[in-house]
Design a protein around this motif. Structure first.
Motif, PDB file in Angstrom:
ATOM      1  N   GLN A   1      72.898  41.720   1.347  1.00  0.00           N
ATOM      2  CA  GLN A   1      72.484  42.916   0.600  1.00  0.00           C
ATOM      3  C   GLN A   1      72.200  42.596  -0.858  1.00  0.00           C
ATOM      4  O   GLN A   1      71.246  43.115  -1.446  1.00  0.00           O
ATOM      5  CB  GLN A   1      73.516  44.018   0.777  1.00  0.00           C
ATOM      6  CG  GLN A   1      73.425  44.480   2.235  1.00  0.00           C
ATOM      7  CD  GLN A   1      74.179  45.731   2.550  1.00  0.00           C
ATOM      8  OE1 GLN A   1      75.293  45.901   2.086  1.00  0.00           O
ATOM      9  NE2 GLN A   1      73.589  46.580   3.369  1.00  0.00           N
TER      10      GLN A   1
ATOM     11  N   ASP B   1      65.166  40.146  13.517  1.00  0.00           N
ATOM     12  CA  ASP B   1      63.782  40.634  13.603  1.00  0.00           C
ATOM     13  C   ASP B   1      62.811  39.561  14.072  1.00  0.00           C
ATOM     14  O   ASP B   1      61.635  39.853  14.315  1.00  0.00           O
ATOM     15  CB  ASP B   1      63.333  41.153  12.226  1.00  0.00           C
ATOM     16  CG  ASP B   1      64.271  42.222  11.703  1.00  0.00           C
ATOM     17  OD1 ASP B   1      64.538  43.178  12.458  1.00  0.00           O
ATOM     18  OD2 ASP B   1      64.781  42.084  10.571  1.00  0.00           O
TER      19      ASP B   1
ATOM     20  N   VAL C   1      69.580  45.637   6.357  1.00  0.00           N
ATOM     21  CA  VAL C   1      68.605  45.366   5.290  1.00  0.00           C
ATOM     22  C   VAL C   1      67.214  45.807   5.749  1.00  0.00           C
ATOM     23  O   VAL C   1      66.951  45.897   6.947  1.00  0.00           O
ATOM     24  CB  VAL C   1      68.591  43.864   4.889  1.00  0.00           C
ATOM     25  CG1 VAL C   1      69.938  43.428   4.326  1.00  0.00           C
ATOM     26  CG2 VAL C   1      68.181  42.981   6.064  1.00  0.00           C
ATOM     27  N   SER C   2      66.341  46.067   4.780  1.00  0.00           N
ATOM     28  CA  SER C   2      65.007  46.546   5.173  1.00  0.00           C
ATOM     29  C   SER C   2      63.993  45.406   5.246  1.00  0.00           C
ATOM     30  O   SER C   2      62.882  45.600   5.732  1.00  0.00           O
ATOM     31  CB  SER C   2      64.541  47.638   4.206  1.00  0.00           C
ATOM     32  OG  SER C   2      64.512  47.088   2.915  1.00  0.00           O
TER      33      SER C   2
ATOM     34  N   ASN D   1      56.470  42.754   7.426  1.00  0.00           N
ATOM     35  CA  ASN D   1      57.208  44.011   7.234  1.00  0.00           C
ATOM     36  C   ASN D   1      56.781  45.039   8.285  1.00  0.00           C
ATOM     37  O   ASN D   1      57.611  45.795   8.794  1.00  0.00           O
ATOM     38  CB  ASN D   1      56.962  44.556   5.821  1.00  0.00           C
ATOM     39  CG  ASN D   1      57.732  43.750   4.782  1.00  0.00           C
ATOM     40  OD1 ASN D   1      58.829  43.268   5.033  1.00  0.00           O
ATOM     41  ND2 ASN D   1      57.147  43.567   3.608  1.00  0.00           N
TER      42      ASN D   1
ATOM     43  N   GLU E   1      68.774  40.947  -1.017  1.00  0.00           N
ATOM     44  CA  GLU E   1      67.694  41.933  -0.855  1.00  0.00           C
ATOM     45  C   GLU E   1      67.500  42.691  -2.175  1.00  0.00           C
ATOM     46  O   GLU E   1      66.374  42.845  -2.654  1.00  0.00           O
ATOM     47  CB  GLU E   1      67.992  42.918   0.283  1.00  0.00           C
ATOM     48  CG  GLU E   1      66.877  43.954   0.394  1.00  0.00           C
ATOM     49  CD  GLU E   1      67.070  44.990   1.497  1.00  0.00           C
ATOM     50  OE1 GLU E   1      68.233  45.324   1.816  1.00  0.00           O
ATOM     51  OE2 GLU E   1      66.051  45.466   2.016  1.00  0.00           O
TER      52      GLU E   1
ATOM     53  N   LYS F   1      58.494  44.260  11.580  1.00  0.00           N
ATOM     54  CA  LYS F   1      59.886  44.734  11.582  1.00  0.00           C
ATOM     55  C   LYS F   1      59.896  46.254  11.781  1.00  0.00           C
ATOM     56  O   LYS F   1      60.679  46.775  12.570  1.00  0.00           O
ATOM     57  CB  LYS F   1      60.602  44.358  10.276  1.00  0.00           C
ATOM     58  CG  LYS F   1      61.996  45.017  10.171  1.00  0.00           C
ATOM     59  CD  LYS F   1      62.943  44.381   9.205  1.00  0.00           C
ATOM     60  CE  LYS F   1      64.271  45.157   9.169  1.00  0.00           C
ATOM     61  NZ  LYS F   1      65.438  44.336   9.000  1.00  0.00           N
ATOM     62  N   ALA F   2      59.020  46.963  11.054  1.00  0.00           N
ATOM     63  CA  ALA F   2      59.021  48.438  11.116  1.00  0.00           C
ATOM     64  C   ALA F   2      58.759  48.929  12.531  1.00  0.00           C
ATOM     65  O   ALA F   2      59.340  49.920  12.973  1.00  0.00           O
ATOM     66  CB  ALA F   2      57.984  48.985  10.144  1.00  0.00           C
TER      67      ALA F   2
ATOM     68  N   SER G   1      70.726  42.474  10.239  1.00  0.00           N
ATOM     69  CA  SER G   1      69.291  42.770  10.387  1.00  0.00           C
ATOM     70  C   SER G   1      69.026  44.265  10.278  1.00  0.00           C
ATOM     71  O   SER G   1      67.992  44.682   9.757  1.00  0.00           O
ATOM     72  CB  SER G   1      68.773  42.256  11.730  1.00  0.00           C
ATOM     73  OG  SER G   1      69.055  40.886  11.851  1.00  0.00           O
ATOM     74  N   GLN G   2      69.966  45.055  10.785  1.00  0.00           N
ATOM     75  CA  GLN G   2      69.778  46.508  10.709  1.00  0.00           C
ATOM     76  C   GLN G   2      70.130  47.049   9.328  1.00  0.00           C
ATOM     77  O   GLN G   2      69.616  48.084   8.904  1.00  0.00           O
ATOM     78  CB  GLN G   2      70.635  47.195  11.770  1.00  0.00           C
ATOM     79  CG  GLN G   2      70.060  47.008  13.170  1.00  0.00           C
ATOM     80  CD  GLN G   2      71.042  47.357  14.274  1.00  0.00           C
ATOM     81  OE1 GLN G   2      71.834  48.267  14.121  1.00  0.00           O
ATOM     82  NE2 GLN G   2      70.983  46.629  15.363  1.00  0.00           N
TER      83      GLN G   2
END
Ligand code: KIV
Length: 266
Positions: free
Chosen positions: A168, A209, A195-196, A10, A171, A13-14, A192-193
């Motif tokens: 979505q 990612d 969803v977190s 995570n 997720e 990705k961030a 990819s953009q």
């Protein structure tokens, strides 16, 4: 190097750093790939094709997956181990729970499930019971007989919209990661953009990612003689397998792989 966890992925990705994943089925390659910096070792049911010589992944059993997951665990030097639930192993929620327990007890840190939004209940149950899930969308090889072959998914707008919704929904259901296989690069980038959670691609362009390839493919080995468009042979220009693994990690990190010719248009 500290062990790779979901928090690590995570965090990557961030900060916009690409995640590296390769399939892996044994202890020696687990050691080599994890020491080369591959962050996620995927014990994929592709082992049915590349190790067992079948023409699809359908014959693979949970016992096969548990055996290879345990092998990978013994050689792993700190990567996160992701193991596939094979064909029909998640046909019911009860089967998904029991078979995931087998894989986690063999050494997996996360399981991967092929499907779509219909997996939501299964994913929620697994996540609540301590099993992180990667949902595999797009070309899901276990459904090859439904698709009528290994075909790019999401080219028509209706299919693309369904994939956006599936991503979505999964997720929201609690999926910790998504894997998109053989979908148009622009669509994969958009998902990819949207969803977190981290999204890993194979044949999905450079906008995801992270990337995954089948180990044997990126080492230039092919049982069938067919090489998919999204594969790059990383042995070219290298003296040994360690060099190829390091070149793969470097190319994913600096986004030189995949190049546009490895992706698909809508
Ligand atoms: O089984 C596998 O190796 C996979 C990859 C192709 C993503 O699912």
């Amino acid at each position: 190097m500290p062990a790779v966890t979901l928090t690590t992925l995570n965090g990557l990705k961030a900060k916009g750093e690409k995640i590296t994943m390769l399939t892996c089925y044994d202890a020696t390659f687990a050691k080599a790939a994890s020491e080369a910096g591959v962050e996620v070792l995927l014990v994929g049911d592709s082992l049915g094709m590349v190790l067992q010589g079948h023409d699809s992944t359908l014959p693979v059993s949970t016992a096969d997956m548990a055996y290879h997951t345990a092998c990978v665990k013994r050689g792993n030097a700190g990567a996160l181990i992701l193991a596939d639930l094979p064909f029909m192993a998640h046909a019911t929620c009860e089967q998904a729970l029991a078979n995931s327990a087998t894989l986690m007890q063999a050494g997996a840190h996360m399981v991967k499930i092929e499907g779509a939004a219909w997996l939501a209940e299964t994913i929620t149950l697994l996540a609540q019971r301590g099993v992180p899930v990667c949902a595999h969308l797009g070309l899901t090889p276990q459904a090859v007989n439904v698709f009528g072959g290994y075909k790019v998914q999401g080219r028509q707008e209706a299919q693309a919209e369904q994939l956006r919704r599936d991503a979505q929904a999964l997720e929201r259901a609690g999926a910790a990661m998504l894997l998109l296989e053989c979908v148009p690069s622009a669509l994969a980038s958009e998902i990819s953009q949207a969803v977190s959670i981290p999204v890993i691609g194979i044949g999905a362009g450079s906008g995801t990612d992270g990337q995954v390839l089948v180990l044997h493919d990126m080492l230039g080995l092919s049982l069938s003689g067919r090489v998919a468009r999204f594969v790059k042979n990383f042995m070219v220009g290298q003296q040994d397998i360690q060099g190829a693994l390091a070149a793969y990690v470097a190319a994913v990190k600096d986004v030189s792989f995949p190049a546009s010719e490895h992706g698909f248009s809508a």
